[in-house]
Design an enzyme around this catalytic site. Sequence first.
Site, PDB file in Angstrom:
ATOM      1  N   ASP A  62      -6.769  -5.702   5.644  1.00 21.23           N
ATOM      2  CA  ASP A  62      -6.144  -6.904   5.082  1.00 21.23           C
ATOM      3  C   ASP A  62      -6.396  -8.108   5.986  1.00 21.23           C
ATOM      4  OD1 ASP A  62      -4.551  -6.023   7.153  1.00 21.23           O
ATOM      5  OD2 ASP A  62      -2.668  -6.591   6.216  1.00 21.23           O
ATOM      6  N   ASN A 102       0.820  -1.215   0.000  1.00 21.35           N
ATOM      7  CA  ASN A 102       0.000   0.000   0.000  1.00 21.35           C
ATOM      8  C   ASN A 102       0.848   1.257   0.000  1.00 21.35           C
ATOM      9  OD1 ASN A 102      -2.700  -0.652  -0.223  1.00 21.35           O
ATOM     10  ND2 ASN A 102      -3.068  -0.833   1.951  1.00 21.35           N
ATOM     11  N   ASP A 105      -5.555  -2.676  -3.436  1.00 18.74           N
ATOM     12  CA  ASP A 105      -6.919  -3.193  -3.607  1.00 18.74           C
ATOM     13  C   ASP A 105      -6.953  -4.343  -4.609  1.00 18.74           C
ATOM     14  OD1 ASP A 105      -7.871  -1.376  -1.812  1.00 18.74           O
ATOM     15  OD2 ASP A 105      -8.751  -0.015  -3.282  1.00 18.74           O
TER      16      ASP A 105
END
Length: 248
Positions: free
Chosen positions: A106, A71, A80
């Site tokens: 997550d 991320n 994503d």
Amino acid sequence: ELSITGTIDNINDRKLAEFKLQHLAMHDTLTGLYNRHYFDNELNQHCHTATRYKIDHSLLYIDLDNFKVINDSQGHQTGDMVLKEVANTLSKRLRESDILCRIGGDEFAVILPNTGVEHALNIANDLCSLLANAHFQFDENMYSVSASIGLTEIRCKGGDAQEYLKQADIALYVAKNMGRNRVHCYSDDDRNSDEFKDSIKWAQKLRQAIINDDIVLHFQPIVNIATEEIAYYEALVRLKVDGQLVFP
């Protein structure tokens, strides 16, 4: 003279809208998996059936290892896409009766109905291996992730959903602490679990001590050996529990 007046409406659009709203209420919009709300309801229901019908179920708590790196370095859009692929990978290994949910960023959870701990451990190890060996490619970039899994058994002897969720969370922490990319099964007599539970208790005591102003400031002198004079002081805090100082 009799007459009948009627109207006919096409309610397909309304029913479709109702279905979409119902689906959104129970599903995660990113992965299409069941969401946290649905998971909480199902976990409560399975705790009830375990006690009533004397059936054991199992609960898996899954957390991706170092997902934050993807991320932070590649952006949330790439993150994503990885989450979608992870969801697909997990879904392919699980049975139709298993309930896979995305419960956080997550974090995933799986309820394995009518499944003892030994069979659940095999499933969890398979999931770990599948993710560790999978590679997800977007454009020219290749990504890989692993997962740590905490496992606990929803026993027919009774217990509430929050207790089982806490047990799975503790087992997950132990799995991460032991090196990640592995499964750990919770047990009441597990030393690793006991250490984590102790750390939780101390964390709660620390938070309560801050609220109650039970943190005491101490100054420790640092002496210059050559001159035997105090060079400076080291400022320390001590925790006070039940009127007694707790030292390191």
